[in-house]
Design an enzyme around this catalytic site. Sequence first.
Site, PDB file in Angstrom:
ATOM      1  N   HIS A 135       0.829  -1.217   0.000  1.00 27.84           N
ATOM      2  CA  HIS A 135       0.000   0.000   0.000  1.00 27.84           C
ATOM      3  C   HIS A 135       0.865   1.269   0.000  1.00 27.84           C
ATOM      4  O   HIS A 135       0.507   2.277   0.623  1.00 27.84           O
ATOM      5  CB  HIS A 135      -0.943   0.021   1.213  1.00 27.84           C
ATOM      6  CG  HIS A 135      -1.949  -1.089   1.215  1.00 27.84           C
ATOM      7  ND1 HIS A 135      -3.202  -0.961   0.681  1.00 27.84           N
ATOM      8  CD2 HIS A 135      -1.881  -2.361   1.675  1.00 27.84           C
ATOM      9  CE1 HIS A 135      -3.868  -2.101   0.817  1.00 27.84           C
ATOM     10  NE2 HIS A 135      -3.079  -2.975   1.417  1.00 27.84           N
ATOM     11  N   ASN A 207     -10.344  -2.851   2.436  1.00 23.70           N
ATOM     12  CA  ASN A 207     -10.019  -2.863   1.008  1.00 23.70           C
ATOM     13  C   ASN A 207     -11.274  -2.608   0.185  1.00 23.70           C
ATOM     14  O   ASN A 207     -12.375  -2.605   0.723  1.00 23.70           O
ATOM     15  CB  ASN A 207      -9.452  -4.232   0.604  1.00 23.70           C
ATOM     16  CG  ASN A 207      -7.970  -4.376   0.948  1.00 23.70           C
ATOM     17  OD1 ASN A 207      -7.276  -3.393   1.195  1.00 23.70           O
ATOM     18  ND2 ASN A 207      -7.494  -5.592   0.960  1.00 23.70           N
ATOM     19  N   HIS A 399      -3.945   1.127  12.301  1.00 24.00           N
ATOM     20  CA  HIS A 399      -3.734  -0.101  13.064  1.00 24.00           C
ATOM     21  C   HIS A 399      -5.085  -0.702  13.430  1.00 24.00           C
ATOM     22  O   HIS A 399      -5.933  -0.036  14.023  1.00 24.00           O
ATOM     23  CB  HIS A 399      -2.931   0.239  14.341  1.00 24.00           C
ATOM     24  CG  HIS A 399      -2.796  -0.902  15.280  1.00 24.00           C
ATOM     25  ND1 HIS A 399      -2.667  -2.205  14.858  1.00 24.00           N
ATOM     26  CD2 HIS A 399      -2.764  -0.947  16.639  1.00 24.00           C
ATOM     27  CE1 HIS A 399      -2.556  -2.996  15.915  1.00 24.00           C
ATOM     28  NE2 HIS A 399      -2.617  -2.271  16.988  1.00 24.00           N
ATOM     29  N   TYR A 422       0.743  -4.165  12.237  1.00 19.02           N
ATOM     30  CA  TYR A 422       0.640  -2.736  11.916  1.00 19.02           C
ATOM     31  C   TYR A 422       1.473  -1.852  12.846  1.00 19.02           C
ATOM     32  O   TYR A 422       2.064  -0.866  12.420  1.00 19.02           O
ATOM     33  CB  TYR A 422      -0.838  -2.304  11.869  1.00 19.02           C
ATOM     34  CG  TYR A 422      -1.503  -2.841  10.623  1.00 19.02           C
ATOM     35  CD1 TYR A 422      -1.781  -4.199  10.496  1.00 19.02           C
ATOM     36  CD2 TYR A 422      -1.796  -2.030   9.543  1.00 19.02           C
ATOM     37  CE1 TYR A 422      -2.341  -4.723   9.352  1.00 19.02           C
ATOM     38  CE2 TYR A 422      -2.363  -2.543   8.394  1.00 19.02           C
ATOM     39  CZ  TYR A 422      -2.634  -3.886   8.294  1.00 19.02           C
ATOM     40  OH  TYR A 422      -3.173  -4.405   7.153  1.00 19.02           O
TER      41      TYR A 422
HETATM   42 FE1  HDE Z   1      -2.464  -4.803   5.510  1.00 19.46          FE
HETATM   43  N1  HDE Z   1      -0.652  -3.990   5.955  1.00 19.46           N
HETATM   44  N2  HDE Z   1      -1.774  -6.609   6.066  1.00 19.46           N
HETATM   45  N3  HDE Z   1      -4.210  -5.665   4.883  1.00 19.46           N
HETATM   46  N4  HDE Z   1      -3.140  -3.034   4.857  1.00 19.46           N
HETATM   47  C1  HDE Z   1      -0.307  -2.701   5.801  1.00 19.46           C
HETATM   48  O1  HDE Z   1       0.805  -1.424   7.414  1.00 19.46           O
HETATM   49  C2  HDE Z   1      -0.634  -6.842   6.744  1.00 19.46           C
HETATM   50  C3  HDE Z   1      -4.550  -6.975   5.010  1.00 19.46           C
HETATM   51  C4  HDE Z   1      -4.386  -2.743   4.419  1.00 19.46           C
HETATM   52  O2  HDE Z   1      -3.161   3.491   4.019  1.00 19.46           O
HETATM   53  C5  HDE Z   1       1.032  -2.383   6.405  1.00 19.46           C
HETATM   54  O3  HDE Z   1       1.215   0.738   7.850  1.00 19.46           O
HETATM   55  C6  HDE Z   1      -0.526  -8.233   7.118  1.00 19.46           C
HETATM   56  C7  HDE Z   1      -5.951  -7.173   4.770  1.00 19.46           C
HETATM   57  C8  HDE Z   1      -4.474  -1.347   4.053  1.00 19.46           C
HETATM   58  O4  HDE Z   1      -1.596   3.301   5.531  1.00 19.46           O
HETATM   59  C9  HDE Z   1       1.463  -3.700   7.041  1.00 19.46           C
HETATM   60  C10 HDE Z   1      -1.663  -8.827   6.617  1.00 19.46           C
HETATM   61  C11 HDE Z   1      -6.444  -5.923   4.473  1.00 19.46           C
HETATM   62  C12 HDE Z   1      -3.201  -0.845   4.297  1.00 19.46           C
HETATM   63  C13 HDE Z   1       0.326  -4.618   6.656  1.00 19.46           C
HETATM   64  C14 HDE Z   1      -2.440  -7.799   5.966  1.00 19.46           C
HETATM   65  C15 HDE Z   1      -5.350  -5.005   4.559  1.00 19.46           C
HETATM   66  C16 HDE Z   1      -2.397  -1.910   4.805  1.00 19.46           C
HETATM   67  C17 HDE Z   1       1.993  -1.721   5.470  1.00 19.46           C
HETATM   68  C18 HDE Z   1      -2.059 -10.281   6.714  1.00 19.46           C
HETATM   69  C19 HDE Z   1      -7.881  -5.544   4.098  1.00 19.46           C
HETATM   70  C20 HDE Z   1      -2.737   0.573   4.040  1.00 19.46           C
HETATM   71  C21 HDE Z   1       2.160  -0.304   5.957  1.00 19.46           C
HETATM   72  C22 HDE Z   1      -2.245 -10.714   8.072  1.00 19.46           C
HETATM   73  C23 HDE Z   1      -8.857  -5.847   5.101  1.00 19.46           C
HETATM   74  C24 HDE Z   1      -3.004   1.462   5.204  1.00 19.46           C
HETATM   75  C25 HDE Z   1       1.358  -0.228   7.158  1.00 19.46           C
HETATM   76  C26 HDE Z   1      -2.544   2.861   4.889  1.00 19.46           C
HETATM   77  C27 HDE Z   1      -1.058  -1.767   5.204  1.00 19.46           C
HETATM   78  C28 HDE Z   1       0.321  -5.891   7.029  1.00 19.46           C
HETATM   79  C29 HDE Z   1      -3.664  -8.071   5.306  1.00 19.46           C
HETATM   80  C30 HDE Z   1      -5.524  -3.606   4.292  1.00 19.46           C
HETATM   81  C31 HDE Z   1       2.830  -4.222   6.645  1.00 19.46           C
HETATM   82  C32 HDE Z   1       0.609  -8.885   7.875  1.00 19.46           C
HETATM   83  C33 HDE Z   1      -6.724  -8.484   4.842  1.00 19.46           C
HETATM   84  C34 HDE Z   1      -5.673  -0.625   3.506  1.00 19.46           C
HETATM   85  O5  HDE Z   1       1.529  -3.602   8.427  1.00 19.46           O
END
Ligand code: HDE
Length: 752
Positions: A135, A207, A399, A422
């Site tokens: 993202h 999402n 978060h 997060y």
């Molecule tokens: Fe994320 N995801 N994600 N994700 N995600 C991040 O956090 C992660 C997942 C989503 O505009 C990171 O600050 C793991 C699902 C959005 O700042 C990180 C897993 C969904 C955003 C991270 C998921 C999301 C992130 C990268 C599996 C939809 C952007 C930078 C367990 C429901 C937020 C950050 C923004 C961002 C990890 C799965 C949505 C690395 C480990 C499912 C919208 O922490």
Amino acid sequence: MDPSKPVKAVKNAVEDVVENVAEKAAELLPSEVPGSPGSAAPSVERPTTPVEPLPPKTSQGAPDTRSATGAQLGCPAHLLGQQGEYLTTAQGLRLRDTDHSLKAGDRGPVLLQDHHLREKITHFDHERIPERVVHARGAGAHGVFEGYGTAGELTMAGFLAEGKQTPVFVRFSTVLGSRGSADTVRDTRGFATKFYTDEGTFDLVGNNMPVFFIQDGIKFPDIIHAGKPHPDTEIPQAQSAHDTFWDFVSLHTEAQHHTMWNMSDRGIPRSYRMMEGFGVHTFRFVNAAGETVLVKFHWKPVLGVHSLVWEEAQMISGMDPDFHRRDLYNAIESGAHPQWELGVQVFPDTPDQMFEGIDLLDPTKIVPEEAAPVQAIGRMTLTHNPRNFFAETEQVAFHLGNLVPGIDVTNDPLLQVRLFSYVDTQLTRLGGPNFSQIPINRPHAPVNDMLRDGFHQDAVHAGVAPYQPNSLDGGNPFPTEDGSFVDTPVVVSEARKVRANPVSFEDHFSQVTLFWQSMSAVEKEHIIRAYTFELGKCFHEAIKQRQLQCLANIDPVLCQEVATGLGMPAPAPTLETVAVEPSPALSQVGQVWPGDGRMVGIVMDDNDDVAAVRDAIFAAGMVPNIIAAHGGKVAGLPVQRTFATARSVEFDALLLAGCPAPAPDALPNRDAKAGADAAPGLDPRVQLLVEECWRHAKVIGAWGAGQQVLDLAGITGAPGVVGGDDATAVLAQVQELMGNHRVWERFPVSVT
Ligand code: HDE
């Protein structure tokens, strides 16, 4: 300005300046069309009279001026960035020169003692922070959320109470691309919302698709490594059309459902404003009596869900990689404030956490809206653009664990891992543990924690006893049950430690078939095209063959059509096909939606009078863009695009007020677009505009001499093409047709 003056006086003085400059800005800015870089028009000569920093544009907002502990500071937000008429160092020391380094003589070496040079360069050296690992590419906006009160029986969350207004910041994003990648690539979009509630910050990090690639968070690095560029070449950027992605999703078949959402039109949204949002996981609502229900969150865009067509998306990636960012920014600036309704699907909190045979803990499954309708609980309106991209959109940190009383998590194994990830990721991205003190992340609820010190500590804590219990600080801070978060005492049954999924997670295909069968014919055509394109870009036959096998288990027609495109045999299914009930709510075709913030191109000749049409477009909440042979003004109106700079993909509809002859710069050796095979007497770039709008199923309207263009293009009277003598009547018809988004009936479909 004297920094020793009391805050109030400084505030008044600044407001005076702001008012004066705002008046001046209003005088100077030429038109209502969004896109002006600043709040005032620049002078041709370099300004010489010192002024306060110009005010931000009225369409821009900023994080509230709060201390690191959530208290309101009461000064205008722009004072947090810069103040005063004169250039200073970071210590407030006035500078007389920032153009020359301090040297031993004008031809001598630069001196180490040049503290201004060193401060300036050192800061510059560290201007970039690590981008988000996923993202990374995004755009944000400020707004407000208003509760309807309809969730009152289900949850005690105060921000959902009737009429309660809560400030929000939203960040939309793509997943795979790096920070400078294009907006319109085929990908999932992030839809993350920060609610600054009175009870603490609540983050809904969702999402634009309701399912995810994986069921357990431990697979996240795998899917992301597969989707990101290949590790040896770092190719391709921001795309899933490559071997490693398809290798993974065809082997790890729980990814097939989300993959089909990506291959559908949802993967290439027309605008962030026209996307649905989903919390994906099941959450738990808790009411004041401690009763619980399970819920899934939905954001429903007031403008409807709309998408680009694939060729358009690809062209935009080159022409305007900032397309979605610009669209959001311009819509807000022009007053077309994007809105979404927040809704929930509600399920009984039964011990098995299943609903009509669907496992609510499995994030690769939806619950069709026909089975559990979405109940509206509030409305979000995005009202202001950020003033500073880095400070706000880049530094915002979401978060999933930012919860408020009344909203709790469930045992979804994807959600559980996210609870860890997060906070962890911000430590390196935002340089330490104090990221919640960055202005955009500051809560609006009072903060009284015992977290201390660390990199970039902004709070100046008092007291000697940051521990509990204490008597030295009078016992403060006190834990309380009043208004505090209570973890729902869900029963965790005695069990063995295992690395395993429940059996109900093993169905990887039935809901993919459900999605496919819920699509309209035109959407199915697009899905076939997308799979064929993406797999066609893979190098290895074995990977294509494996994915075809997955498609065979989803639907034989889909599989056959893609196989034909790839020139490969369609395999027989290896699983029994399951009968599914289609969910019409999944289709985006067939409804009528408002056109707020839509872009309308108007092609005009030097003598055409389009002032009334232009006004009518503004009045309808859309944005007119005049397209003419040359820049400057035509018939007294400012030109936004010339034939050389315009491209059809910027417009949702095209109006032709004239039939312009080739302009002097219509030279193929100067503008490749002018090489188009044009009808005699028509500028070839205009012909190309019309042709592209035609094949991207956009509405085209013409009046007066403009109708000749329709004749020359051979499309007079065709579906979605409106001709007439009265410009306003043509516009009215065009606007009505735009409510359907595209004129799909222009192209008959081959699958049903
Ligand atoms: Fe994320 N995801 N994600 N994700 N995600 C991040 O956090 C992660 C997942 C989503 O505009 C990171 O600050 C793991 C699902 C959005 O700042 C990180 C897993 C969904 C955003 C991270 C998921 C999301 C992130 C990268 C599996 C939809 C952007 C930078 C367990 C429901 C937020 C950050 C923004 C961002 C990890 C799965 C949505 C690395 C480990 C499912 C919208 O922490």
